[in-house]
Design an enzyme around this catalytic site. Structure first.
Site, short mmCIF file in Angstrom:
data_model
loop_
_atom_site.label_atom_id
_atom_site.label_comp_id
_atom_site.label_asym_id
_atom_site.label_seq_id
_atom_site.Cartn_x
_atom_site.Cartn_y
_atom_site.Cartn_z
N TYR A 43 1.25 -10.13 -1.64
CA TYR A 43 2.65 -9.36 -0.99
C TYR A 43 2.03 -9.46 0.79
O TYR A 43 0.52 -9.04 0.82
CB TYR A 43 3.67 -8.92 -1.03
CG TYR A 43 3.09 -7.62 -1.59
CD1 TYR A 43 1.85 -6.79 -1.81
CD2 TYR A 43 3.71 -6.57 -0.02
CE1 TYR A 43 1.73 -5.34 -2.08
CE2 TYR A 43 3.33 -4.87 -0.30
CZ TYR A 43 2.39 -4.22 -1.02
OH TYR A 43 2.21 -3.39 -0.80
N ARG A 62 -3.93 -11.86 7.51
CA ARG A 62 -3.78 -10.69 5.78
C ARG A 62 -3.73 -11.40 4.42
O ARG A 62 -5.01 -11.29 3.51
CB ARG A 62 -3.62 -9.45 5.95
CG ARG A 62 -4.11 -8.70 5.12
CD ARG A 62 -3.78 -7.54 5.07
NE ARG A 62 -2.38 -7.21 4.31
CZ ARG A 62 -1.78 -6.35 5.21
NH1 ARG A 62 -2.64 -4.56 5.49
NH2 ARG A 62 -0.57 -6.01 5.47
N ARG A 110 3.04 -18.59 -20.54
CA ARG A 110 2.44 -16.86 -20.51
C ARG A 110 1.09 -17.43 -21.26
O ARG A 110 -0.11 -17.54 -22.38
CB ARG A 110 2.62 -16.28 -21.26
CG ARG A 110 1.88 -14.65 -20.49
CD ARG A 110 2.74 -13.87 -21.56
NE ARG A 110 2.45 -12.10 -20.89
CZ ARG A 110 0.76 -12.02 -21.10
NH1 ARG A 110 0.08 -12.67 -22.35
NH2 ARG A 110 0.86 -10.82 -20.28
N HIS A 112 -3.69 -16.07 -19.82
CA HIS A 112 -4.14 -15.59 -18.53
C HIS A 112 -4.55 -16.42 -17.72
O HIS A 112 -4.45 -16.38 -16.72
CB HIS A 112 -4.84 -14.57 -19.66
CG HIS A 112 -4.17 -13.31 -19.89
ND1 HIS A 112 -4.03 -13.05 -20.78
CD2 HIS A 112 -4.51 -12.29 -19.38
CE1 HIS A 112 -3.10 -11.93 -21.68
NE2 HIS A 112 -3.64 -11.76 -20.62
N LYS A 159 -4.28 -7.56 -0.95
CA LYS A 159 -2.95 -6.98 -1.64
C LYS A 159 -1.90 -7.99 -2.03
O LYS A 159 -1.62 -8.45 -2.18
CB LYS A 159 -2.17 -7.19 -0.04
CG LYS A 159 -0.90 -6.10 -0.29
CD LYS A 159 -0.48 -6.21 1.84
CE LYS A 159 0.67 -5.19 2.20
NZ LYS A 159 0.86 -4.09 1.40
N GLU A 192 -7.06 6.12 0.63
CA GLU A 192 -6.36 6.06 1.53
C GLU A 192 -4.93 6.80 0.90
O GLU A 192 -4.70 7.31 -0.23
CB GLU A 192 -6.01 4.64 2.04
CG GLU A 192 -5.86 3.48 0.66
CD GLU A 192 -5.50 2.35 1.16
OE1 GLU A 192 -5.73 1.47 1.71
OE2 GLU A 192 -6.53 1.31 -0.17
N LEU A 217 -6.77 -0.34 1.36
CA LEU A 217 -6.42 -2.59 1.88
C LEU A 217 -7.02 -1.82 4.04
O LEU A 217 -7.03 -1.24 4.06
CB LEU A 217 -5.18 -1.91 1.99
CG LEU A 217 -4.19 -3.51 2.56
CD1 LEU A 217 -4.67 -4.05 0.87
CD2 LEU A 217 -2.56 -3.47 2.28
N1 PLP Z 1 -2.94 0.60 2.50
C1 PLP Z 1 -1.69 0.37 0.83
C2 PLP Z 1 -2.53 0.44 0.16
C3 PLP Z 1 -0.81 -0.50 1.80
O1 PLP Z 1 0.10 -0.66 0.58
C4 PLP Z 1 -0.78 -0.31 2.95
C5 PLP Z 1 0.79 -1.12 3.22
O2 PLP Z 1 1.85 -1.37 2.36
C6 PLP Z 1 -0.91 0.38 3.92
C7 PLP Z 1 -2.53 0.37 3.56
C8 PLP Z 1 -0.61 -0.04 5.20
O3 PLP Z 1 -1.80 -1.89 6.08
P1 PLP Z 1 -0.79 -2.01 6.95
O4 PLP Z 1 -0.45 -0.77 8.48
O5 PLP Z 1 -1.21 -3.38 7.01
O6 PLP Z 1 1.28 -1.86 6.52
#
Ligand code: PLP
Length: 295
Positions: A43, A62, A110, A112, A159, A192, A217
């Site tokens: 996403y 991304r 379904r 995997h 993501k 994070e 991320l």
């Molecule tokens: N880290 C995580 C785990 C996230 O889910 C997000 C955004 O959803 C971010 C960092 C921040 O990313 P962005 O600045 O691209 O929204």
């Protein structure tokens, strides 16, 4: 659930599913969709300000990278995505808010292993209006956060919609009256936030954030804030920091598409600095605002 759907679907709210713009309440995917069955999906989230999508190219870059990492093809040509996102913004008359985009591996019996070549990806977009006054208050007043062990998988740079650890950590934060949870690795370093990147300003005034790796991320907002800080000649270091270093920091803040440089004024009940938003964070908000419109 039914009540929620009725109250959260004011007439006119429109979603996008596989080529069609539909009333939000009637937009649906198949129950065998692999996004639902396995979290086999990617996403993106883009902020909309004044009807304009911010940092659009960074989010699309991304998206392509995340899709490639799980061998999922782009559902439509890249050039078509901005057109779909803008059309969704237009149809929803969205001025301020977020656009969510999700690509799943599609619906199939379904099992995997990937059903290579046997499914069409599912592409879903939804629009969410935000409250600009509330967002401005968060930027001006800051938020409190808590810390939690990082219990996610080893590819946090992708993501994916497999967000259960973030759901649990952010629920714990909410129950503690906090806005975010900073996740901490086995060595005591902050990775994070549950849905944000984490930053501190150390005793020397250096802006510190964890370097990119599979542990975090690669935030699009993080990249814009880093570039803006470097351009403004600020001292920046991409290095890990511990919770103790964050507690001793001059400033701390969060970045994400839903808020650039949101001040962190308290961690685990202890104030950061004097417990109020601090000057460098506020300056970065302004630097971000000046850059993010450039697409
Ligand atoms: N880290 C995580 C785990 C996230 O889910 C997000 C955004 O959803 C971010 C960092 C921040 O990313 P962005 O600045 O691209 O929204």
């Amino acid at each position: 659930m039914k009540k929620w759907i009725q109250t959260h679907n004011p007439s006119g709210r429109i979603a996008y599913v596989n080529g069609r713009y539909l009333p939000h309440a009637h937009a649906a995917v198949h129950i065998e969709d692999r996004g639902l069955q396995f979290g086999d999906s990617i996403y993106e989230v883009c902020r909309v300000e004044g009807g304009i999508l911010l940092d659009e190219q960074g989010h699309l870059d991304r998206l392509e990278r995340s899709l490639a990492a799980i061998e999922l093809p782009m559902p439509v040509a890249r050039a078509a995505l901005p057109r779909i996102m803008r059309e969704l913004v237009r149809r929803n008359r969205l001025r301020d808010g977020l656009v969510y985009l999700q690509v799943t591996r599609g619906a199939f019996r379904r099992d995997h292993p990937m059903p290579v070549g046997a499914t069409e990806p599912t592409l879903i977009l939804t629009a969410h209006s935000g409250d600009p006054a509330m967002a401005a208050t968060r930027l001006a007043q800051g938020v409190k956060i808590i810390t939690r062990p990082d219990e996610r998988w080893a590819r946090r740079d992708i993501k994916t919609t497999q967000l259960l650890p973030a759901v649990l950590a952010k629920t714990a934060a909410k129950r503690a009256g906090a806005a975010e949870a900073w996740l901490v690795d086995d060595d005591g370093f902050v990775t994070e936030g549950g849905s944000t990147n984490g930053w501190i300003v150390d005793a020397d005034g250096t802006l510190v954030t964890r370097p990119l790796s599979r542990d975090i991320l690669p935030g699009v907002t993080r990249a814009v804030v880093l570039a803006a800080a470097r351009e403004a000649g600020l001292a920046v270091a991409e290095r890990k920091f511990t919770v103790a270093q964050a507690l001793a920091a001059r400033e701390a803040f969060l970045t994400s598409a839903s808020g650039a440089a949101v001040p962190v004024v308290g961690i685990d009940g202890q104030p950061i600095g004097d417990g109020r938003p601090r000057p460098l964070t506020l300056r970065l908000q302004a630097l971000y605002a000046a850059r993010s419109g450039q697409r």
